[in-house]
Scaffold this motif. Structure first.
Motif, mmCIF file in Angstrom:
data_model
loop_
_atom_site.group_PDB
_atom_site.id
_atom_site.type_symbol
_atom_site.label_atom_id
_atom_site.label_comp_id
_atom_site.label_asym_id
_atom_site.label_seq_id
_atom_site.Cartn_x
_atom_site.Cartn_y
_atom_site.Cartn_z
ATOM 1 N N GLU A 120 0.821 -1.209 0.000
ATOM 2 C CA GLU A 120 0.000 0.000 0.000
ATOM 3 C C GLU A 120 0.856 1.261 0.000
ATOM 4 O O GLU A 120 0.526 2.254 -0.672
ATOM 5 N N LEU A 121 1.969 1.238 0.729
ATOM 6 C CA LEU A 121 2.883 2.381 0.682
ATOM 7 C C LEU A 121 3.456 2.565 -0.714
ATOM 8 O O LEU A 121 3.570 3.703 -1.209
ATOM 9 N N LEU A 122 3.809 1.468 -1.369
ATOM 10 C CA LEU A 122 4.322 1.569 -2.736
ATOM 11 C C LEU A 122 3.286 2.184 -3.665
ATOM 12 O O LEU A 122 3.624 2.997 -4.541
ATOM 13 N N SER A 123 2.028 1.818 -3.495
ATOM 14 C CA SER A 123 0.969 2.380 -4.326
ATOM 15 C C SER A 123 0.887 3.893 -4.164
ATOM 16 O O SER A 123 0.775 4.642 -5.144
ATOM 17 N N VAL A 124 0.948 4.347 -2.914
ATOM 18 C CA VAL A 124 0.886 5.793 -2.659
ATOM 19 C C VAL A 124 2.120 6.485 -3.216
ATOM 20 O O VAL A 124 2.022 7.543 -3.869
ATOM 21 N N LEU A 125 3.291 5.920 -2.986
ATOM 22 C CA LEU A 125 4.528 6.549 -3.446
ATOM 23 C C LEU A 125 4.622 6.570 -4.964
ATOM 24 O O LEU A 125 5.111 7.557 -5.545
ATOM 25 N N GLU A 126 4.142 5.531 -5.616
ATOM 26 C CA GLU A 126 4.117 5.533 -7.083
ATOM 27 C C GLU A 126 3.199 6.635 -7.599
ATOM 28 O O GLU A 126 3.486 7.273 -8.625
ATOM 29 N N PHE A 127 2.105 6.881 -6.880
ATOM 30 C CA PHE A 127 1.210 7.969 -7.255
ATOM 31 C C PHE A 127 1.936 9.315 -7.180
ATOM 32 O O PHE A 127 1.817 10.148 -8.083
ATOM 33 N N THR A 128 2.711 9.535 -6.123
ATOM 34 C CA THR A 128 3.435 10.808 -6.017
ATOM 35 C C THR A 128 4.495 10.936 -7.098
ATOM 36 O O THR A 128 4.756 12.033 -7.596
ATOM 37 N N HIS A 129 5.118 9.820 -7.460
ATOM 38 C CA HIS A 129 6.112 9.853 -8.542
ATOM 39 C C HIS A 129 5.444 10.238 -9.864
ATOM 40 O O HIS A 129 6.028 10.975 -10.674
ATOM 41 N N ASP A 130 4.223 9.759 -10.086
ATOM 42 C CA ASP A 130 3.524 9.996 -11.354
ATOM 43 C C ASP A 130 2.798 11.326 -11.387
ATOM 44 O O ASP A 130 2.321 11.747 -12.452
ATOM 45 N N HIS A 131 2.683 12.006 -10.236
ATOM 46 C CA HIS A 131 1.933 13.262 -10.166
ATOM 47 C C HIS A 131 2.817 14.322 -9.501
ATOM 48 O O HIS A 131 2.758 14.533 -8.284
ATOM 49 N N PRO A 132 3.659 14.977 -10.287
ATOM 50 C CA PRO A 132 4.602 15.940 -9.722
ATOM 51 C C PRO A 132 3.939 17.153 -9.077
ATOM 52 O O PRO A 132 4.622 17.922 -8.393
ATOM 53 N N GLU A 133 2.628 17.308 -9.273
ATOM 54 C CA GLU A 133 1.943 18.417 -8.603
ATOM 55 C C GLU A 133 1.813 18.173 -7.099
ATOM 56 O O GLU A 133 1.510 19.095 -6.328
ATOM 57 N N ILE A 134 2.031 16.921 -6.663
ATOM 58 C CA ILE A 134 2.046 16.628 -5.229
ATOM 59 C C ILE A 134 3.337 17.201 -4.641
ATOM 60 O O ILE A 134 4.435 16.795 -5.015
ATOM 61 N N ARG A 135 3.199 18.152 -3.733
ATOM 62 C CA ARG A 135 4.378 18.807 -3.162
ATOM 63 C C ARG A 135 4.877 18.127 -1.891
ATOM 64 O O ARG A 135 6.077 18.132 -1.610
ATOM 65 N N VAL A 136 3.941 17.587 -1.094
ATOM 66 C CA VAL A 136 4.290 17.092 0.238
ATOM 67 C C VAL A 136 3.570 15.774 0.502
ATOM 68 O O VAL A 136 2.393 15.615 0.156
ATOM 69 N N LEU A 137 4.290 14.831 1.114
ATOM 70 C CA LEU A 137 3.683 13.613 1.637
ATOM 71 C C LEU A 137 4.036 13.515 3.113
ATOM 72 O O LEU A 137 5.227 13.542 3.472
ATOM 73 N N THR A 138 3.030 13.433 3.971
ATOM 74 C CA THR A 138 3.273 13.272 5.397
ATOM 75 C C THR A 138 3.011 11.828 5.798
ATOM 76 O O THR A 138 2.083 11.193 5.289
ATOM 77 N N LEU A 139 3.827 11.319 6.701
ATOM 78 C CA LEU A 139 3.696 9.945 7.175
ATOM 79 C C LEU A 139 3.543 9.974 8.686
ATOM 80 O O LEU A 139 4.438 10.420 9.408
ATOM 81 N N ALA A 140 2.390 9.497 9.159
ATOM 82 C CA ALA A 140 2.091 9.466 10.582
ATOM 83 C C ALA A 140 1.477 8.112 10.908
ATOM 84 O O ALA A 140 1.562 7.171 10.118
ATOM 85 N N ALA A 141 0.847 7.990 12.075
ATOM 86 C CA ALA A 141 0.255 6.716 12.470
ATOM 87 C C ALA A 141 -0.865 6.950 13.455
ATOM 88 O O ALA A 141 -0.879 7.936 14.200
ATOM 89 N N THR A 142 -1.816 6.027 13.461
ATOM 90 C CA THR A 142 -2.886 6.034 14.446
ATOM 91 C C THR A 142 -2.461 5.189 15.649
ATOM 92 O O THR A 142 -1.504 4.418 15.579
ATOM 93 N N GLY A 143 -3.180 5.332 16.751
ATOM 94 C CA GLY A 143 -2.883 4.514 17.924
ATOM 95 C C GLY A 143 -1.786 5.091 18.790
ATOM 96 O O GLY A 143 -1.407 6.260 18.671
#
Length: 260
Positions: free
Chosen positions: A37-60
């Motif tokens: 699932e992380l790879l899916s999200v990261l591939e999306f950011t690679h393919d969409h350069p308009e994405i400026r920021v990705l934040t990584l956090a966690a629940t719990g």
């Protein structure tokens, strides 16, 4: 970007993608599903350069207490040659490399414990903020494994220095947020209630930067980092893990292996 995630919470707001590790019942262990699932999200950011920021956090209560070692055992039981383990290790490396190389600026928001693979995910982000109550540890040696997850060792050597990294690995000693700040594992340490404000303060100016300049700067920083890691051994991580797990299985299931 798919919204059919079971281990992550993912939200896009304009040029910002926020990702939460979302299996709090097990401390947000890193499983193969999480990696996919992380790879899916990261591939999306690679393919969409308009994405400026990705934040990584966690629940719990915890950011991430490490990789799921029961998954390691299952893979080795299915194929004692270690082929499945090597494939999983390759996937961890792809995730960590993608965190470092995506054109989006990656920001880790750490609370609770960040252990092993959890520490690796955080340290591969460009910017890292943590709660003053957060705790960190590299426990691999204590559980009979080499530090061979996603290229974490060369990244730690690069970010925190050889002497302190050696100490943390050989002793397996946990360390607190203040020490993480001294080691550059964290850039900022604040009370947990203030973490979101720190992240927002980083995100706002990044959204104002010219897109081309931001992407180019990130690419330059990644390129220099890659040059520094040209001689690292992270491509052997899968072999190291598979070998260590196979030796452990031989000792526990059939007694100590014989000598040649």
């Amino acid at each position: 970007m798919s919204s059919d995630f079971t281990s992550l919470l993912v939200k896009r707001e304009g040029a910002v993608v926020s990702v939460h590790l979302n299996t709090p019942h097990n401390g947000n262990l890193v499983t193969e599903e999480v990696l996919d699932e992380l790879l899916s999200v990261l591939e999306f950011t690679h393919d969409h350069p308009e994405i400026r920021v990705l934040t990584l956090a966690a629940t719990g209560e915890d950011f991430c207490i490490g990789a799921d070692r029961s998954e390691f055992d299952r893979l080795m039981a299915q194929d004692p040659t270690g082929a499945g383990m090597r494939a999983l290790s390759s996937k961890t490396r792809r995730v960590c490399d993608s965190l470092a190389s995506t054109s989006a600026v990656t920001i880790a928001r750490v609370h609770g414990r960040a252990i092993g693979a959890g520490l690796a995910l955080a340290v591969f982000c460009d910017l890292r903020a943590g709660a003053d109550t957060s705790r960190f540890r590299l426990p691999e040696l204590a559980v009979g494994l080499p530090v061979a997850w996603g290229g974490a060792l060369p990244r730690m050597l690069q970010e925190s220095g050889a002497a302190r990294t050696r100490e943390l690995i050989l002793t397996g000693e946990g360390f607190d947020a203040a020490t993480a700040r001294e080691l550059s594992v964290l850039h900022k340490v604040v009370p947990e209630a203030e973490l979101d404000g720190v992240i927002d303060a980083w995100v706002r100016p990044l959204l104002r930067r010219p897109g081309t300049a931001l992407r180019t700067t990130k690419a330059i920083l990644s390129a220099y980092s890659s040059v520094a890691r040209l001689t690292d051994g992270n491509l052997l991580d899968g072999e190291l893990l598979a070998g260590a797990l196979a030796a452990h299985r031989a000792q526990t299931e059939g007694g100590a292996p014989g000598h040649l």
